[in-house]
Design a protein around this motif. Structure first.
Motif, PDB file in Angstrom:
ATOM      1  N   PHE A 198      -3.774  -8.608   3.867  1.00  0.00           N
ATOM      2  CA  PHE A 198      -4.233  -7.239   4.109  1.00  0.00           C
ATOM      3  C   PHE A 198      -3.069  -6.261   4.087  1.00  0.00           C
ATOM      4  CE2 PHE A 198      -4.863  -3.896   7.343  1.00  0.00           C
ATOM      5  CZ  PHE A 198      -5.877  -3.187   6.718  1.00  0.00           C
ATOM      6  N   LYS A 199      -1.980  -6.607   4.778  1.00  0.00           N
ATOM      7  CA  LYS A 199      -0.822  -5.720   4.820  1.00  0.00           C
ATOM      8  C   LYS A 199      -0.227  -5.533   3.430  1.00  0.00           C
ATOM      9  CE  LYS A 199       0.430  -6.813   9.603  1.00  0.00           C
ATOM     10  NZ  LYS A 199       1.443  -7.448  10.493  1.00  0.00           N
ATOM     11  N   LYS A 200      -0.158  -6.619   2.673  1.00  0.00           N
ATOM     12  CA  LYS A 200       0.400  -6.549   1.324  1.00  0.00           C
ATOM     13  C   LYS A 200      -0.438  -5.648   0.426  1.00  0.00           C
ATOM     14  CE  LYS A 200       1.305  -9.468  -2.721  1.00  0.00           C
ATOM     15  NZ  LYS A 200       1.245 -10.855  -3.267  1.00  0.00           N
ATOM     16  N   GLU A 201      -1.744  -5.855   0.451  1.00  0.00           N
ATOM     17  CA  GLU A 201      -2.617  -5.082  -0.430  1.00  0.00           C
ATOM     18  C   GLU A 201      -2.753  -3.636   0.036  1.00  0.00           C
ATOM     19  OE1 GLU A 201      -3.831  -6.068  -3.372  1.00  0.00           O
ATOM     20  OE2 GLU A 201      -2.590  -7.824  -2.996  1.00  0.00           O
ATOM     21  N   ALA A 202      -2.697  -3.414   1.348  1.00  0.00           N
ATOM     22  CA  ALA A 202      -2.776  -2.042   1.843  1.00  0.00           C
ATOM     23  C   ALA A 202      -1.564  -1.234   1.393  1.00  0.00           C
ATOM     24  CB  ALA A 202      -2.876  -2.042   3.367  1.00  0.00           C
ATOM     25  N   LEU A 259      -2.147  -0.328  -2.136  1.00  0.00           N
ATOM     26  CA  LEU A 259      -3.115   0.759  -2.207  1.00  0.00           C
ATOM     27  C   LEU A 259      -2.464   2.080  -1.814  1.00  0.00           C
ATOM     28  CD1 LEU A 259      -6.089   1.352  -2.788  1.00  0.00           C
ATOM     29  CD2 LEU A 259      -6.572   0.948  -0.381  1.00  0.00           C
ATOM     30  N   GLY A 260      -1.501   2.016  -0.874  1.00  0.00           N
ATOM     31  CA  GLY A 260      -0.782   3.216  -0.477  1.00  0.00           C
ATOM     32  C   GLY A 260       0.011   3.814  -1.618  1.00  0.00           C
ATOM     33  N   GLU A 261       0.582   2.966  -2.470  1.00  0.00           N
ATOM     34  CA  GLU A 261       1.326   3.452  -3.629  1.00  0.00           C
ATOM     35  C   GLU A 261       0.394   4.131  -4.626  1.00  0.00           C
ATOM     36  OE1 GLU A 261       3.448   0.208  -5.254  1.00  0.00           O
ATOM     37  OE2 GLU A 261       4.735  -0.075  -3.509  1.00  0.00           O
ATOM     38  N   LEU A 262      -0.813   3.589  -4.777  1.00  0.00           N
ATOM     39  CA  LEU A 262      -1.771   4.192  -5.703  1.00  0.00           C
ATOM     40  C   LEU A 262      -2.257   5.548  -5.203  1.00  0.00           C
ATOM     41  CD1 LEU A 262      -4.038   1.159  -6.673  1.00  0.00           C
ATOM     42  CD2 LEU A 262      -2.228   2.206  -8.030  1.00  0.00           C
ATOM     43  N   GLY A 263      -2.223   5.747  -3.893  1.00  0.00           N
ATOM     44  CA  GLY A 263      -2.762   6.972  -3.313  1.00  0.00           C
ATOM     45  C   GLY A 263      -1.966   8.212  -3.621  1.00  0.00           C
ATOM     46  N   ASN A 264      -0.858   8.087  -4.341  1.00  0.00           N
ATOM     47  CA  ASN A 264      -0.077   9.264  -4.713  1.00  0.00           C
ATOM     48  C   ASN A 264      -0.614   9.933  -5.969  1.00  0.00           C
ATOM     49  OD1 ASN A 264       1.785   8.997  -2.575  1.00  0.00           O
ATOM     50  ND2 ASN A 264       2.858   7.387  -3.682  1.00  0.00           N
ATOM     51  N   HIS A 265      -1.813   9.583  -6.369  1.00  0.00           N
ATOM     52  CA  HIS A 265      -2.457  10.160  -7.549  1.00  0.00           C
ATOM     53  C   HIS A 265      -3.562  11.111  -7.087  1.00  0.00           C
ATOM     54  CE1 HIS A 265      -4.712  10.476 -11.300  1.00  0.00           C
ATOM     55  NE2 HIS A 265      -3.677   9.954 -11.921  1.00  0.00           N
ATOM     56  N   GLN A 282      -6.371  11.773  -8.181  1.00  0.00           N
ATOM     57  CA  GLN A 282      -7.739  11.301  -8.373  1.00  0.00           C
ATOM     58  C   GLN A 282      -8.000   9.983  -7.659  1.00  0.00           C
ATOM     59  OE1 GLN A 282      -7.245  12.461 -12.821  1.00  0.00           O
ATOM     60  NE2 GLN A 282      -9.439  12.134 -12.570  1.00  0.00           N
ATOM     61  N   ILE A 283      -7.137   9.651  -6.703  1.00  0.00           N
ATOM     62  CA  ILE A 283      -7.310   8.473  -5.854  1.00  0.00           C
ATOM     63  C   ILE A 283      -7.107   8.915  -4.416  1.00  0.00           C
ATOM     64  CG2 ILE A 283      -6.451   6.162  -5.279  1.00  0.00           C
ATOM     65  CD1 ILE A 283      -5.423   5.956  -8.150  1.00  0.00           C
ATOM     66  N   PRO A 284      -8.057   8.623  -3.509  1.00  0.00           N
ATOM     67  CA  PRO A 284      -7.893   9.044  -2.113  1.00  0.00           C
ATOM     68  C   PRO A 284      -6.603   8.479  -1.518  1.00  0.00           C
ATOM     69  CG  PRO A 284     -10.136   8.303  -2.505  1.00  0.00           C
ATOM     70  CD  PRO A 284      -9.352   7.948  -3.741  1.00  0.00           C
ATOM     71  N   MET A 285      -5.868   9.306  -0.814  1.00  0.00           N
ATOM     72  CA  MET A 285      -4.600   8.883  -0.232  1.00  0.00           C
ATOM     73  C   MET A 285      -4.830   7.976   0.974  1.00  0.00           C
ATOM     74  SD  MET A 285      -1.479  11.258   1.192  1.00  0.00           S
ATOM     75  CE  MET A 285      -1.219  11.952  -0.451  1.00  0.00           C
ATOM     76  N   LEU A 286      -4.069   6.889   1.035  1.00  0.00           N
ATOM     77  CA  LEU A 286      -4.107   6.014   2.201  1.00  0.00           C
ATOM     78  C   LEU A 286      -3.264   6.639   3.300  1.00  0.00           C
ATOM     79  CD1 LEU A 286      -5.001   3.240   3.382  1.00  0.00           C
ATOM     80  CD2 LEU A 286      -2.803   2.353   2.589  1.00  0.00           C
ATOM     81  N   LEU A 287      -3.875   6.923   4.448  1.00  0.00           N
ATOM     82  CA  LEU A 287      -3.200   7.591   5.553  1.00  0.00           C
ATOM     83  C   LEU A 287      -2.667   6.617   6.595  1.00  0.00           C
ATOM     84  CD1 LEU A 287      -5.782  10.488   6.073  1.00  0.00           C
ATOM     85  CD2 LEU A 287      -3.683  10.529   4.703  1.00  0.00           C
ATOM     86  N   ASP A 288      -3.353   5.489   6.770  1.00  0.00           N
ATOM     87  CA  ASP A 288      -2.936   4.518   7.783  1.00  0.00           C
ATOM     88  C   ASP A 288      -3.673   3.206   7.538  1.00  0.00           C
ATOM     89  OD1 ASP A 288      -1.662   3.451   9.951  1.00  0.00           O
ATOM     90  OD2 ASP A 288      -2.685   4.668  11.465  1.00  0.00           O
ATOM     91  N   TYR A 289      -3.145   2.133   8.092  1.00  0.00           N
ATOM     92  CA  TYR A 289      -3.845   0.846   8.095  1.00  0.00           C
ATOM     93  C   TYR A 289      -3.349   0.044   9.282  1.00  0.00           C
ATOM     94  CZ  TYR A 289       0.441  -1.039   5.957  1.00  0.00           C
ATOM     95  OH  TYR A 289       1.733  -1.405   5.701  1.00  0.00           O
ATOM     96  N   PHE A 290      -4.242  -0.750   9.870  1.00  0.00           N
ATOM     97  CA  PHE A 290      -3.885  -1.510  11.069  1.00  0.00           C
ATOM     98  C   PHE A 290      -4.939  -2.583  11.319  1.00  0.00           C
ATOM     99  CE2 PHE A 290      -5.662   2.684  12.044  1.00  0.00           C
ATOM    100  CZ  PHE A 290      -6.886   2.346  12.609  1.00  0.00           C
TER     101      PHE A 290
END
Length: 348
Positions: free
Chosen positions: A85-89, A92-98, A100-108
């Motif tokens: 989960f941590k690895k994939e999150a 996903l956070g790197e992809l969120g800098n686009h 047209q992709i919702p930005m990842l704000l946090d994960y836990f």
């Protein structure tokens, strides 16, 4: 929390009563001392999505909290799921800098359950848009492809396959009209794989995607970048016809969708759509860039039809043979490229 009530009519009430965030809906209690839970947005096979607002930030901005619930059977499998989960999150956070992709704000992780917090995009899905405003024409669908294909190119360059492209996962932003791609399957895929022992993995339990939009190789857990191309092609058919893929008839020999009689598009655009939804991966477009290139060439077809001569250029005796045969004008070169492209597509 690994099971949901079978009756859909009881689902919303069950979420409100039996989940931690559900019980917080509409109350002043804050999740992790900052998130006020407003309502349930939806439920999928891997968890529940809530609309919330961050009460500690100025303006209390809205956000989306996705509660992912992997099925774990031991401490070891839970630890493996947590690592994945941590690895994939992070990916996903790197992809969120686009945009047209919702930005990842946090994960836990909280008490064995995993949470993603993403920006909230105010808008409507393309599925809802079709039901409200009607079908799209060829020009609009071509424009849609030109807008979304660069997003696919972007995520593929980051080594990610979306796995669940469909009208319900495409939002038109209410503020500026841009198309936003949501609900990535990568994190869900890694969680379900991590939560089960390899000897117990089956395609029926590990599959991430939607029936009809997912190509055959995805059911075999062999997703490739071209798998997203197939799903995008089927999405185009939905925009043109309003039909979900399971409403079409299928060729019994090839397994391909029989869609040609359902749409009103040009021959050249039909060739592109046809190649996007080919069942054999080797006959499908391999990348988003390939589709973009085909669309670019296809746009020249109407204006260069007169350049598509069938006879080779005649040589002139007063010129050197190598010059007569070797020189081609820019228009001739473009015409030849279009002719070769159409010939290849017609063979498929």
């Amino acid at each position: 929390m690994n099971r949901f009530p079978p009756q859909l009519t009881q689902l919303h009430e069950w979420i409100l009563q039996e989940t931690r965030l559900g019980r917080m809906c509409g109350s002043p209690e804050r999740f992790r001392d900052r998130y006020e839970i407003l309502q349930v947005l939806g439920r999928g096979g891997f968890g529940i999505t809530f609309l919330a607002k961050n009460a500690v930030l100025p303006g209390k901005p809205l956000c989306v909290i996705k509660q992912l619930c992997p099925k774990v059977t031991s401490i070891k499998s839970w630890e493996r799921a947590c690592q994945r989960f941590k690895k994939e999150a992070k990916a996903l956070g790197e992809l969120g800098n686009h945009p047209q992709i919702p930005m990842l704000l946090d994960y836990f992780e909280v008490k064995g359950e995993f949470y993603l917090v993403q920006e909230y995009v105010r808008g409507s899905t393309l599925a809802r848009e079709i039901k409200k405003t009607g079908l799209k024409n060829e020009a609009t669908v071509r424009k849609f492809l030109q807008e979304l294909l660069p997003v696919l190119k972007y995520i593929h360059q980051h080594g990610t396959i979306h796995r669940d492209i469909k009208p319900h996962n495409l939002l038109r932003c209410e503020d500026d009209g841009r198309i936003v791609l949501i609900d990535f399957g990568a994190v869900k895929q890694e969680l379900v794989n991590a939560g089960q022992n390899s000897i117990h993995r089956h395609a029926t339990t590990n599959f991430v995607g939607t029936m009809g939009y997912a190509p055959p190789e995805q059911f075999s857990l062999n997703s490739v970048y071209a798998s997203d191309i197939y799903a995008l092609g089927v999405t185009c058919l939905y925009l043109l016809t309003g039909k979900s893929p399971l409403e079409f008839s299928y060729d019994q020999n090839t397994g391909e969708i029989c869609w040609q009689q359902e749409v009103n598009v040009s021959e050249s655009f039909a060739l592109i759509l046809g190649k996007m939804v080919k069942i054999p991966v080797k006959e499908r477009f391999k990348s988003a860039q390939d589709v973009l290139r085909a669309l670019e060439i296809e746009s020249y077809v109407p204006t260069l039809t007169n350049c598509l001569t069938t006879q080779p250029p005649r040589s002139h005796t007063h010129k050197k043979p190598e010059l007569a045969q070797g020189y081609l004008t820019p228009a001739q070169k473009t015409a030849i490229a279009i002719r070769e492209w159409k010939a290849k597509l017609n063979k498929k």
